[in-house]
Design an enzyme around this catalytic site. Structure first.
Site, PDB file in Angstrom:
ATOM      1  N   CYS B  77      52.165  33.106  48.674  1.00 56.32           N
ATOM      2  CA  CYS B  77      52.171  31.643  48.547  1.00 56.32           C
ATOM      3  C   CYS B  77      53.310  31.181  47.629  1.00 56.32           C
ATOM      4  O   CYS B  77      54.458  31.386  47.931  1.00 56.32           O
ATOM      5  CB  CYS B  77      50.795  31.142  48.084  1.00 56.32           C
ATOM      6  SG  CYS B  77      50.576  29.368  48.318  1.00 56.32           S
ATOM      7  N   HIS B 175      47.607  33.088  52.716  1.00 54.65           N
ATOM      8  CA  HIS B 175      46.815  33.832  51.737  1.00 54.65           C
ATOM      9  C   HIS B 175      46.094  34.986  52.418  1.00 54.65           C
ATOM     10  O   HIS B 175      45.024  34.779  52.981  1.00 54.65           O
ATOM     11  CB  HIS B 175      45.796  32.899  51.068  1.00 54.65           C
ATOM     12  CG  HIS B 175      46.416  31.944  50.109  1.00 54.65           C
ATOM     13  ND1 HIS B 175      46.620  32.249  48.788  1.00 54.65           N
ATOM     14  CD2 HIS B 175      46.909  30.698  50.285  1.00 54.65           C
ATOM     15  CE1 HIS B 175      47.199  31.238  48.180  1.00 54.65           C
ATOM     16  NE2 HIS B 175      47.390  30.275  49.066  1.00 54.65           N
ATOM     17  N   GLU B 177      44.428  37.237  51.127  1.00 56.49           N
ATOM     18  CA  GLU B 177      43.138  37.470  50.453  1.00 56.49           C
ATOM     19  C   GLU B 177      42.063  36.508  50.934  1.00 56.49           C
ATOM     20  O   GLU B 177      40.894  36.677  50.639  1.00 56.49           O
ATOM     21  CB  GLU B 177      43.318  37.386  48.932  1.00 56.49           C
ATOM     22  CG  GLU B 177      43.455  35.991  48.327  1.00 56.49           C
ATOM     23  CD  GLU B 177      44.843  35.375  48.433  1.00 56.49           C
ATOM     24  OE1 GLU B 177      45.670  35.874  49.225  1.00 56.49           O
ATOM     25  OE2 GLU B 177      45.081  34.366  47.734  1.00 56.49           O
TER      26      GLU B 177
END
Lengths: 251, 193
Positions: B77, B175, B177
């Site tokens: 990001c 992202h 994650e």
């Protein structure tokens, strides 16, 4: 292409889900983490946890819950309920929340929106607005829709955007709980007037309602609770149907 | 494997730690140059505003350390954006790893972009086991235009870079994650470099 988001909302009290859920495969129906994991697997795009507890320890229990959710869940989630300061937000983001949602505290202290956007970035600031129509005017309400304010929905939404909110979660109190569909006219007006994403909330009862809120209501995301908790609508079926109507979804 | 997440006070790192833990790894959080230099893999996260994040990097000297790293580095990001030449956000200079300037989405689209968008990655080995046009979760107002280092793109008003690579440096705008199973696969791919 950016897809429209489907967001189950979990009401939390003292770290437990409160609204009844009807998941037969759930070991513990009150465990928000387990429920969240199931929703993530079923294709939810995001989750919202709304804390409605009113105890002294709420801050600590909510932070603990956020930590447990972040540990287990691999999709983004927003936390709301009683958040009123930069410190509150700092704690929740550090525990792993992706976004926070503020409501009454933003009305009481609009500067909070600016402060949060400046410190953490607009992308994690969701402003929730509850409103209902009084004499033809959409008026902002507080305390879960119980207390009317003088604020006009559209003017307040504009101000919220200007102050740095990244997203608006609009709940129509006239539609919430009715299962008769979302407030698409007001939603479309918001979505056209503003240049930040709008999440539709309140009124979901059928798959058609979701189609309508994306088409007519121009919503960027749709949030619902009971239709998902009671398995009246399966997320996968919902998304398949939306795709048939040319609404982009992650499937 | 020693995985170090660069800790410079820029945003939500807990989710990244948990994502690695779910895959059975124990990343270390550090801003210590020795710790970072001796890592097998380095994660460069970031959420928030570019110029203040860059200021924090400078305070700790990490701005000169990161471009000199030799092991695989993954910027996520804002981390990816800071690895570029510069950013329109706060008119800040970047680390100059990727030869591109980060700019803001124009108002023909809603800003920030929030949600799951499709990732186009023709033949990039970094995306092995991830299907072309897979969905990843993005939330951002600024973007890196297409450039020579682009290895994956998405379209939001314009087609732009969602993954960049130069030598041992990788950057993703999305992202991993938070991008469900596809995101986990990308983390695995990075760890197997």
């Amino acid at each position: 292409m950016l897809t429209k988001r489907i967001i189950p909302c979990l009401d939390i009290k003292n770290g437990r889900t409160v609204k009844g859920v009807n998941f037969v495969d759930l070991r513990d129906a009150g465990d928000p983490v387990e429920l969240a994991e199931i929703y993530a697997k079923e294709g939810a795009d995001e989750l919202v946890f709304l804390d409605i507890s009113a105890t002294e320890e709420r801050r600590r229990t909510l932070a603990e819950l956020v930590l447990h959710v972040a540990e287990k869940v691999n999709i983004p989630f927003t936390v709301g309920g009683g958040i009123s300061s930069v410190e509150d937000v700092d704690r929740l983001l550090k525990c792993g929340a992706d976004k926070v949602s503020i409501n009454s505290s933003a009305v009481k202290n609009p500067q909070l929106i600016n402060d949060l956007a400046a410190k953490f970035g607009s992308q994690c600031v969701v402003v929730a607005i509850d409103a209902k129509q009084i004499d033809g005017q959409w008026r902002v309400h507080l305390v879960g829709g119980k207390v009317p304010t003088e604020l006009d929905l559209f003017e307040w939404a504009k101000e919220v955007e200007k102050r740095g909110a990244g997203e608006i979660l609009f709940t129509s109190m006239d539609h919430d709980g009715t299962k008769n569909g979302f407030a698409n006219e007001a939603l479309a007006q918001l979505s056209t007037a503003l240049n930040i994403p709008i999440i539709a909330s309140g009124g979901a009862g059928s798959i058609q309602h979701f189609t309508d809120t994306f088409k007519e209501g121009k919503a960027d995301a749709a949030l619902a609770a009971s239709v998902f908790h009671f398995k009246e609508i399966e997320i996968n079926d919902l998304k398949s149907e939306l795709r048939k109507h040319d609404i982009p979804v992650r499937l | 494997m020693k995985i170090v997440i660069i800790d410079y006070g820029a945003g939500n790192i807990q989710s990244i730690i948990f994502a690695f833990q779910r895959l059975g790894f124990k990343p270390v959080l550090s801003n210590d140059p020795d710790e970072i230099m001796t890592a097998d893999k380095v994660i460069f996260p970031g959420v928030g505003e570019a110029s203040s994040a860059m200021r924090k990097l400078k305070e700790t000297g990490l701005d000169s350390l990161i471009p000199r790293l030799k092991q695989p580095v993954l910027g996520i990001c804002l981390g990816m954006q800071l690895m570029c030449n510069g950013s329109e956000e706060g008119s800040t200079k970047g680390l100059g790893i990727f030869n591109v300037d980060v700019i803001r989405f124009n108002n023909s689209v809603k800003v920030p972009q929030i949600g799951w968008n499709q990732i186009k990655h023709p033949e990039a080995p970094f995306f092995s086991e991830i299907k072309n046009n897979e969905y990843m979760y993005l939330v951002h107002s600024y973007y890196a235009p297409l450039c020579e280092d682009t290895i994956a793109s998405a379209t939001y008003g314009v087609e732009y870079s969602v993954a960049l690579q130069k030598n041992n440096f990788y950057g993703v705008q999305f992202h991993p994650e938070k991008s469900s199973i596809a995101g986990e696969q990308l983390i695995k791919n990075f760890l197997s470099l």
